[in-house]
Write a protein that holds these residues in place. Structure first.
Motif, short mmCIF file in Angstrom:
data_model
loop_
_atom_site.label_atom_id
_atom_site.label_comp_id
_atom_site.label_asym_id
_atom_site.label_seq_id
_atom_site.Cartn_x
_atom_site.Cartn_y
_atom_site.Cartn_z
N THR A 125 64.01 -0.90 -11.59
CA THR A 125 64.80 -0.24 -12.63
C THR A 125 64.30 -0.63 -14.00
N VAL A 126 64.22 0.36 -14.87
CA VAL A 126 63.91 0.10 -16.28
C VAL A 126 64.98 0.81 -17.10
N VAL A 163 65.69 -3.83 -23.76
CA VAL A 163 65.09 -3.37 -22.51
C VAL A 163 65.47 -4.31 -21.37
N GLU A 164 65.85 -3.70 -20.23
CA GLU A 164 66.14 -4.44 -19.00
C GLU A 164 65.19 -3.93 -17.93
N VAL A 165 64.53 -4.86 -17.22
CA VAL A 165 63.61 -4.49 -16.15
C VAL A 165 63.95 -5.33 -14.93
N SER A 166 64.08 -4.67 -13.78
CA SER A 166 64.20 -5.43 -12.53
C SER A 166 63.01 -5.04 -11.67
N SER A 167 62.39 -6.05 -11.06
CA SER A 167 61.15 -5.82 -10.32
C SER A 167 61.22 -6.49 -8.96
N LEU A 172 57.34 1.86 -20.58
CA LEU A 172 57.86 0.53 -20.24
C LEU A 172 57.66 0.22 -18.76
N THR A 173 57.86 1.21 -17.92
CA THR A 173 57.65 1.02 -16.49
C THR A 173 56.19 0.67 -16.22
N TYR A 174 55.29 1.38 -16.84
CA TYR A 174 53.85 1.11 -16.69
C TYR A 174 53.52 -0.32 -17.16
N LEU A 175 54.05 -0.70 -18.32
CA LEU A 175 53.79 -2.04 -18.85
C LEU A 175 54.34 -3.11 -17.93
N ALA A 176 55.52 -2.87 -17.36
CA ALA A 176 56.12 -3.84 -16.44
C ALA A 176 55.27 -3.99 -15.18
N MET A 177 54.75 -2.88 -14.67
CA MET A 177 53.90 -2.93 -13.46
C MET A 177 52.59 -3.68 -13.73
N LYS A 178 52.02 -3.51 -14.90
CA LYS A 178 50.73 -4.11 -15.23
C LYS A 178 50.86 -5.50 -15.84
N HIS A 179 52.06 -5.95 -16.08
CA HIS A 179 52.28 -7.22 -16.77
C HIS A 179 51.77 -8.42 -15.97
N ASP A 180 52.02 -8.39 -14.67
CA ASP A 180 51.69 -9.55 -13.85
C ASP A 180 51.31 -9.05 -12.46
N ALA A 181 50.27 -9.61 -11.88
CA ALA A 181 49.80 -9.18 -10.56
C ALA A 181 50.85 -9.42 -9.47
#
Length: 169
Positions: free
Chosen positions: A146-147, A158-162, A130-139
């Motif tokens: 946090t994931v 799922v909760e993601v803060s970026s 999930l962390t990998y997908l969140a990083m690659k989701h948007d440039a």
């Protein structure tokens, strides 16, 4: 279902302890009993065959329920017919067997599913993915702070803060 099984168990034991047979079924009642139980069992059997081949875990859970219904319908029908035709106590004895089976089966299901319903954390491998997908989701995503992923039935919440926070994930 387990509490229903317990109620059936209590009533069947009471009938066995009282040592009194129930009323005999009429031929019309037997016809209805056979028709309804055999039809329901045939449908449940077909649904069991259909659902057990699915790759979806929810559909396979339905298969388990259909299988349970097939077993209980067959045992219940056999016990009722044998109890009516031969020895009266076969019917309540069959009810005791079905009640114990129901209590054990559904208690096991509750224990099995309770873990996924209480919000257990996802395994580390899933959090990494999930962390990998969140990083690659948007440039625009420069960093993932946090994931978190918690079980939500058969799925995960799922909760993601970026960083930057204005990026939509």
């Amino acid at each position: 279902m387990a509490t229903l099984g317990f109620q059936v168990l209590v009533q069947a034991i009471e009938q066995l302890v009282e040592n009194e047979p129930g009323d005999k079924l009429t031929s019309e009642q037997l016809t209805w009993l056979y028709s309804i139980m055999l039809s329901a069992t045939a449908v449940k059997l077909a649904l069991w065959f259909y659902c057990r081949s699915s790759g979806n875990s929810i559909v396979r859970a339905y298969a388990k329920d259909h299988y349970f219904d097939v077993i209980t319908n067959v045992v219940g029908l056999v016990a009722a017919v044998l109890g009516d035709r031969f020895l009266w106590w076969i019917d309540p004895a069959g009810a005791v067997l079905l009640a114990v089976y129901t209590i054990a089966n559904w208690s096991g299901t509750v224990l099995e599913q309770a873990v996924s319903l209480v919000g257990r954390s996802a395994p580390p491998e899933m959090l990494q993915m999930l962390t990998y997908l969140a990083m690659k989701h948007d440039a625009r995503v420069q960093r993932v702070d946090t994931v978190r992923a918690y079980s939500f039935g058969a799925l995960y919440f799922v909760e993601v803060s970026s960083w930057p926070h204005r990026a939509c994930i």
